[in-house]
Design a protein around this motif. Structure first.
Motif, PDB file in Angstrom:
ATOM      1  N   UNK A  27       0.866  -1.158   0.000  1.00 34.80           N
ATOM      2  CA  UNK A  27       0.000   0.000   0.000  1.00 34.80           C
ATOM      3  C   UNK A  27       0.910   1.217   0.000  1.00 34.80           C
ATOM      4  N   UNK A  28       0.396   2.372  -0.399  1.00 37.52           N
ATOM      5  CA  UNK A  28       1.230   3.568  -0.406  1.00 37.52           C
ATOM      6  C   UNK A  28       0.404   4.799  -0.072  1.00 37.52           C
ATOM      7  N   UNK A  29       1.112   5.831   0.371  1.00 37.52           N
ATOM      8  CA  UNK A  29       0.515   7.137   0.629  1.00 37.52           C
ATOM      9  C   UNK A  29       1.488   8.189   0.129  1.00 37.52           C
ATOM     10  N   UNK A  49      11.679   9.834  -1.838  1.00 37.39           N
ATOM     11  CA  UNK A  49      11.580  11.291  -1.838  1.00 37.39           C
ATOM     12  C   UNK A  49      12.176  11.879  -3.111  1.00 37.39           C
ATOM     13  N   UNK A  50      11.901  13.150  -3.328  1.00 37.46           N
ATOM     14  CA  UNK A  50      12.525  13.897  -4.417  1.00 37.46           C
ATOM     15  C   UNK A  50      11.966  13.550  -5.782  1.00 37.46           C
ATOM     16  N   UNK A  51      12.855  13.610  -6.798  1.00 35.67           N
ATOM     17  CA  UNK A  51      12.448  13.341  -8.178  1.00 35.67           C
ATOM     18  C   UNK A  51      11.935  11.920  -8.340  1.00 35.67           C
ATOM     19  N   UNK A  52      12.560  10.983  -7.664  1.00 37.34           N
ATOM     20  CA  UNK A  52      12.104   9.588  -7.752  1.00 37.34           C
ATOM     21  C   UNK A  52      10.675   9.440  -7.241  1.00 37.34           C
ATOM     22  N   UNK A  53      10.324  10.187  -6.192  1.00 32.35           N
ATOM     23  CA  UNK A  53       8.966  10.123  -5.643  1.00 32.35           C
ATOM     24  C   UNK A  53       7.958  10.702  -6.631  1.00 32.35           C
ATOM     25  N   UNK A  54       8.307  11.812  -7.277  1.00 33.40           N
ATOM     26  CA  UNK A  54       7.389  12.406  -8.261  1.00 33.40           C
ATOM     27  C   UNK A  54       7.170  11.464  -9.435  1.00 33.40           C
ATOM     28  N   UNK A  55       8.231  10.835  -9.918  1.00 30.10           N
ATOM     29  CA  UNK A  55       8.105   9.886 -11.032  1.00 30.10           C
ATOM     30  C   UNK A  55       7.274   8.674 -10.620  1.00 30.10           C
ATOM     31  N   UNK A  56       7.545   8.158  -9.426  1.00 32.71           N
ATOM     32  CA  UNK A  56       6.808   6.989  -8.935  1.00 32.71           C
ATOM     33  C   UNK A  56       5.332   7.305  -8.757  1.00 32.71           C
ATOM     34  N   UNK A  57       5.012   8.463  -8.179  1.00 34.03           N
ATOM     35  CA  UNK A  57       3.615   8.843  -7.960  1.00 34.03           C
ATOM     36  C   UNK A  57       2.874   8.975  -9.288  1.00 34.03           C
ATOM     37  N   UNK A  59       3.576   7.349 -12.086  1.00 37.34           N
ATOM     38  CA  UNK A  59       3.392   5.999 -12.620  1.00 37.34           C
ATOM     39  C   UNK A  59       2.299   5.249 -11.862  1.00 37.34           C
ATOM     40  N   UNK A  60       2.236   5.456 -10.533  1.00 35.86           N
ATOM     41  CA  UNK A  60       1.246   4.759  -9.713  1.00 35.86           C
ATOM     42  C   UNK A  60      -0.179   5.172 -10.071  1.00 35.86           C
ATOM     43  N   UNK A  61      -0.382   6.437 -10.387  1.00 34.39           N
ATOM     44  CA  UNK A  61      -1.722   6.895 -10.725  1.00 34.39           C
ATOM     45  C   UNK A  61      -2.138   6.479 -12.131  1.00 34.39           C
ATOM     46  N   UNK A  62      -1.168   6.120 -12.982  1.00 29.74           N
ATOM     47  CA  UNK A  62      -1.474   5.795 -14.376  1.00 29.74           C
ATOM     48  C   UNK A  62      -1.557   4.303 -14.655  1.00 29.74           C
ATOM     49  N   UNK A  63      -1.496   3.457 -13.634  1.00 32.27           N
ATOM     50  CA  UNK A  63      -1.492   2.008 -13.866  1.00 32.27           C
ATOM     51  C   UNK A  63      -2.597   1.314 -13.079  1.00 32.27           C
ATOM     52  N   UNK A  69       1.300  -2.868  -7.682  1.00 32.72           N
ATOM     53  CA  UNK A  69       2.037  -3.808  -6.839  1.00 32.72           C
ATOM     54  C   UNK A  69       3.453  -4.025  -7.358  1.00 32.72           C
ATOM     55  N   UNK A  70       3.595  -4.157  -8.684  1.00 32.73           N
ATOM     56  CA  UNK A  70       4.933  -4.347  -9.271  1.00 32.73           C
ATOM     57  C   UNK A  70       5.815  -3.132  -9.046  1.00 32.73           C
ATOM     58  N   UNK A  71       5.250  -1.940  -9.228  1.00 35.22           N
ATOM     59  CA  UNK A  71       6.026  -0.719  -9.016  1.00 35.22           C
ATOM     60  C   UNK A  71       6.470  -0.583  -7.568  1.00 35.22           C
ATOM     61  N   UNK A  72       5.576  -0.911  -6.636  1.00 40.22           N
ATOM     62  CA  UNK A  72       5.933  -0.812  -5.218  1.00 40.22           C
ATOM     63  C   UNK A  72       6.954  -1.864  -4.827  1.00 40.22           C
ATOM     64  N   UNK A  73       6.881  -3.051  -5.427  1.00 39.93           N
ATOM     65  CA  UNK A  73       7.892  -4.083  -5.182  1.00 39.93           C
ATOM     66  C   UNK A  73       9.263  -3.588  -5.612  1.00 39.93           C
TER      67      UNK A  73
END
Length: 87
Positions: A27-29, A49-57, A59-63, A69-73
């Motif tokens: 799960x993520x917040x 945090x930082x740029x990696x967090x913005x990129x991850x967020x 990707x998470x909203x677009x999948x 689950x794969x992205x969080x793994x």
């Protein structure tokens, strides 16, 4: 005094779920600061945090759920054993 643990024998038809991804998904917040906190089993296991967090967020909203689950793994790094697809 010692406590006794009673072991109940498992019947042939009594299927118990295996521990793993199906039973305890990630799960993520996303915080106000933009940090992505990743939880597994109710505990925070990683903070991105930082740029990696913005990129991850983004990707998470677009999948879909399986993609999340794969992205969080991958973000935790704990589930990398060479068997997931590389992008």
């Amino acid at each position: 005094m010692r406590s006794r643990i009673t072991v109940i024998p498992q019947k042939a038809g009594d299927a118990r779920p295996e521990p793993g991804m199906a039973n305890e998904p990630f799960d993520y917040r996303v915080d106000k600061s933009g940090a992505v906190r990743i939880f597994w089993g109710g505990r925070c296991v990683t903070v991105v945090r930082g740029d990696n967090a913005r990129k991850l967020a983004a990707k998470l909203t677009a999948t879909d759920d399986a993609g999340v689950q794969r992205l969080l793994q991958r973000a935790t790094g704990n589930f990398r054993r060479g068997n997931e697809r590389r992008e």
